[in-house]
Design an enzyme around this catalytic site. Structure first.
Site, PDB file in Angstrom:
ATOM      1  N   SER A  46       0.847  -1.083  -0.155  1.00 57.15           N
ATOM      2  CA  SER A  46      -0.054  -0.029   0.023  1.00 57.15           C
ATOM      3  C   SER A  46       0.826   1.317   0.004  1.00 57.15           C
ATOM      4  CB  SER A  46      -0.794  -0.048   1.123  1.00 57.15           C
ATOM      5  OG  SER A  46      -1.865   0.972   1.019  1.00 57.15           O
ATOM      6  N   HIS A  78      -7.291  -5.822  -0.189  1.00 50.34           N
ATOM      7  CA  HIS A  78      -6.190  -4.949   0.010  1.00 50.34           C
ATOM      8  C   HIS A  78      -5.118  -5.673   0.884  1.00 50.34           C
ATOM      9  CE1 HIS A  78      -4.158  -1.101  -0.207  1.00 50.34           C
ATOM     10  NE2 HIS A  78      -4.140  -1.141   1.063  1.00 50.34           N
ATOM     11  N   ASP A 110      -9.607  -5.438  -4.302  1.00 46.40           N
ATOM     12  CA  ASP A 110      -9.214  -4.270  -3.579  1.00 46.40           C
ATOM     13  C   ASP A 110      -9.907  -3.236  -3.358  1.00 46.40           C
ATOM     14  OD1 ASP A 110      -7.423  -2.529  -2.422  1.00 46.40           O
ATOM     15  OD2 ASP A 110      -5.560  -3.311  -2.886  1.00 46.40           O
TER      16      ASP A 110
END
Length: 278
Positions: A97, A258, A229
């Site tokens: 991320s 995610h 996601d």
């Protein structure tokens, strides 16, 4: 307790496990977490004979809760401070991320020019640009990120529970196997960090255009993302990363969320190991 002090006087906490002569793997965590988010991977790769390093971004985890420097340039510089302090070479940098954005900028501006990086991995990563703009019409609207800031500035504790129990791990999907321990661990990591760092970090991960970072990376790079996601839409992230990188391998995982490195650690770890050893 292991810390390195950056050029602007910030103490960055890091973990360094395993043989010092083994190939180093450096893990970069996402927002608003800490090095603890990589515990599964750290133990797995330690068992495979690697040296494993993870550190808390400034304002996160056990690193100093400073007021300034919550931007991608400082994130990358802080990563470089850890790497140079430990004098790591032939390293594989793995980022999730926001940590994927940190990896991209670190590799482009420090690791690759210094000859310290062997490979890179971007997992559910934010580059090239999350925010919707005229030149990025498929991006996420500003209102979404304003909502993240409002949640962080309001009841941060409840907001973090909501994120972890909902979109981050896909626990809001019908039939999802919800892990209360995973939710509590996400909340614990988040609440350990600084509200100021988390608030400012939203701008860092959403508005930083990393197109040029990706274009400049030449080391082999593995791009991994789930097609479910709900935090970083894969069509505006991993698919574009693969196009911009000159030496990439793309893996899209049907139905993965995610936080897939946690919910599907066995699959992700196996693929990471195969890439690192390839």
């Amino acid at each position: 307790m292991a810390f390195v002090t950056t050029q602007d006087g910030v103490n960055i906490y890091y973990k360094d496990w395993g043989p010092k002569d083994a190939q180093p793997l450096v893990f970069h965590h996402g927002w608003p977490l800490s090095a603890d988010d990589w515990d599964n991977q750290m133990l797995f790769f330690l068992g495979e004979g690697f040296r494993v390093i993870a550190f808390d971004r400034r304002g996160h985890g056990q690193s100093d809760q400073v007021s300034d420097g919550h931007d991608m340039d400082h994130y990358a510089s802080d990563a470089s401070a850890v790497v140079e302090h430990l004098d790591l070479h032939n390293a594989v940098h793995i980022g999730h991320s926001t940590g994927g954005g940190q990896v991209a900028r670190y590799v482009a501006q420090y690791g690759q020019p210094q000859g310290r990086v062997a490979k890179a991995v971007l997992i559910s990563a934010v580059p090239p640009l999350m925010l919707k703009t005229e030149s990025n019409p498929e991006g996420t609207p500003l209102e979404v990120f304003d909502g993240l800031r409002a949640g962080t500035a309001g009841n941060r504790s409840q907001f973090f529970v909501d994120v972890a129990s909902g979109p981050f791990y896909g626990f809001n999907r019908e039939g999802a196997k919800v892990s209360e321990g995973t939710i509590q661990n996400w909340w614990r990591q988040g609440m350990t960090g600084s509200a100021k760092a988390h608030y400012d970090g939203v701008k860092a991960f959403s508005e930083t255009d990393q197109t040029e970072d990706l274009k400049s990376i030449t080391v082999p790079t593995l791009v991994m993302q789930g097609d479910d996601d709900q935090v970083v839409p894969y069509k505006n992230a991993s698919l574009l990363q693969d196009k911009l990188l000159s030496n990439s391998t793309l893996k899209i995982y049907p139905g993965f969320p995610h936080g897939m490195h946690t919910t599907h650690a066995d699959v992700i770890n196996a693929d990471l190991l195969a890439f690192i050893r390839s």
